[in-house]
Write a protein that holds these residues in place. Structure first.
Motif, PDB file in Angstrom:
ATOM      1  N   PHE A 285     -11.840  -0.893  -7.344  1.00 20.86           N
ATOM      2  CA  PHE A 285     -12.900  -1.526  -8.141  1.00 20.86           C
ATOM      3  C   PHE A 285     -12.418  -1.816  -9.561  1.00 20.86           C
ATOM      4  N   ARG A 286     -11.433  -1.046 -10.029  1.00 22.04           N
ATOM      5  CA  ARG A 286     -10.879  -1.249 -11.368  1.00 22.04           C
ATOM      6  C   ARG A 286      -9.683  -2.198 -11.358  1.00 22.04           C
ATOM      7  N   GLY A 287      -9.384  -2.747 -10.196  1.00 20.47           N
ATOM      8  CA  GLY A 287      -8.264  -3.676 -10.090  1.00 20.47           C
ATOM      9  C   GLY A 287      -6.911  -3.003  -9.986  1.00 20.47           C
ATOM     10  N   ILE A 288      -6.895  -1.703  -9.677  1.00 15.66           N
ATOM     11  CA  ILE A 288      -5.649  -0.942  -9.593  1.00 15.66           C
ATOM     12  C   ILE A 288      -5.156  -0.900  -8.146  1.00 15.66           C
ATOM     13  N   PRO A 289      -3.930  -1.311  -7.871  1.00 15.65           N
ATOM     14  CA  PRO A 289      -3.386  -1.214  -6.513  1.00 15.65           C
ATOM     15  C   PRO A 289      -3.339   0.241  -6.054  1.00 15.65           C
ATOM     16  N   VAL A 290      -3.430   0.448  -4.748  1.00 16.44           N
ATOM     17  CA  VAL A 290      -3.389   1.808  -4.211  1.00 16.44           C
ATOM     18  C   VAL A 290      -2.398   1.892  -3.058  1.00 16.44           C
ATOM     19  N   LEU A 291      -1.785   3.056  -2.931  1.00 13.65           N
ATOM     20  CA  LEU A 291      -0.912   3.376  -1.807  1.00 13.65           C
ATOM     21  C   LEU A 291      -1.511   4.599  -1.145  1.00 13.65           C
TER      22      LEU A 291
END
Length: 357
Positions: A279-285
């Protein structure tokens, strides 16, 4: 449950909050300090806690609800189902973990994923099989957790629905100001948020980071450190690329990273922190355990690896860190899109409860 073992009543944002003490071997907050024998005794009592049933029934008579929505009933025990059924009050159980099939709610023991119930969990959850059928309805926060528990016979014949969790709307930020000066120009700042424990994959993350990361990459860790892993303080102090913040404000943490890593070995029911990051625009792994792939399925900036592959996380990090585009932030979720998600979430709950209550 009351944090100080007292009975209290107050109000917050228009809601009445009632707290009652836990009647068991020790309070929930002392579970991490309990001995093995104490934990065994605690779980035996939690199998069907008659004292908590009496306390719950007393509150039920005072409140006289039209409908009850249950979330985490650890400590109350399954005995409160009988109270609700006897009072003819419609009630719905929301599944957030593996509590109904596992004493520890994780389906993870002795550094291994439990593919099925062990004998101990099967015996102490046998009464749950029949009692869960008293429920008016059951809601899973993911398809994974709902299917997992129902496939083992729990909530048999009970109407069910999947309603994904919805995290709070992230604050408005200036994307340029948020990124500027946070991450080294030539490296990526990875972040981990949650309990730092073996079952959550923290040891795997540290190992993979040391193999995969370059001199300009960083790893920021935030959350409570498991007492059994206190020796990791040495690793934090000897590698300047790794920083342990302890418990910090979430917005500060998210503003400090380029990519969130969730290396969980536990089959997660959902994984709210992954949604918070996206939601904050941060990529996730994320690992492929439990409902995590379900949470990130619709996001192009999410990456999933096989947690059962010993080299899965290392290879995934190497691929991620080698491509600058894979860990670039995007825009924060728009107000319009978030409002649509919120409306869908509210309608899903309201519709399901009205259909069966």
């Amino acid at each position: 449950m009351s944090p100080d073992q007292g009975t209290s009543q107050d109000h917050h944002d228009g809601y009445e909050i009632r707290r009652i003490p836990l009647v068991n071997i020790y309070p929930l907050q002392d579970m991490g300090r309990a001995t093995t024998l104490q934990r065994v005794r605690w779980h035996i009592k939690d199998h069907w806690n008659s004292a908590m049933q009496i306390a719950f029934t007393f509150e039920l008579k005072k409140i006289q609800p039209d409908v009850v929505l249950l979330h985490n009933i650890t400590g109350f025990s399954i005995s409160i189902y009988e109270s609700l059924a006897d009072a003819s009050v419609p009630f719905f159980q929301v599944l957030h973990d593996h509590y109904f099939i596992c004493l520890y709610s994780t389906m993870y023991r002795r550094k291994k994923i439990c593919d099925g119930q062990c004998l101990r969990c099967s015996l102490l959850r046998r009464r749950h099989l029949k009692t869960t059928q008293f429920a008016t309805g059951v809601i899973g926060v993911s398809n994974f957790i709902l299917n997992r528990i129902k496939s083992m016979g729990y909530f048999s014949g009970v109407p069910s629905n999947v309603i994904h969790n919805l995290s709070d709307k992230p604050p408005k930020i200036n994307l340029t100001e948020d990124i500027s000066g946070v991450a080294p120009k030539l490296g990526c700042t990875l972040g981990y948020l949650g309990i730092l424990t073996e079952s959550k994959g923290i040891l795997d993350l540290l190992r993979a980071f040391k193999i995969s990361a370059g001199p300009s990459d960083r790893l920021i860790l935030a959350g409570h450190l498991d007492n059994r892993l206190s020796h990791l303080q040495t690793a934090f102090n000897t590698d300047s690329r790794i920083e342990y913040l302890g418990v910090v404000e979430r917005d500060f943490f998210f503003s400090s990273i380029d990519c969130l890593v969730i290396p969980s070995k536990v089959p997660e029911a959902f994984g709210l922190v992954a949604q918070e990051a996206l939601f904050r625009g941060i990529p996730v792994l994320v690992s492929n355990q439990g409902g995590l792939p379900e949470v990130v399925a619709a996001s192009p900036s999410a990456h999933v690896y096989n947690a059962r592959d010993p080299d899965g996380l290392t290879v995934a990090l190497q691929t991620l860190l080698s491509d600058h585009d894979q860990w670039q932030r995007s825009q924060v979720i728009s107000d319009i899109y978030y409002s649509a998600l919120q409306q869908d979430w509210e309608k899903s709950y309201e519709g399901f409860l009205k259909m069966y209550a």
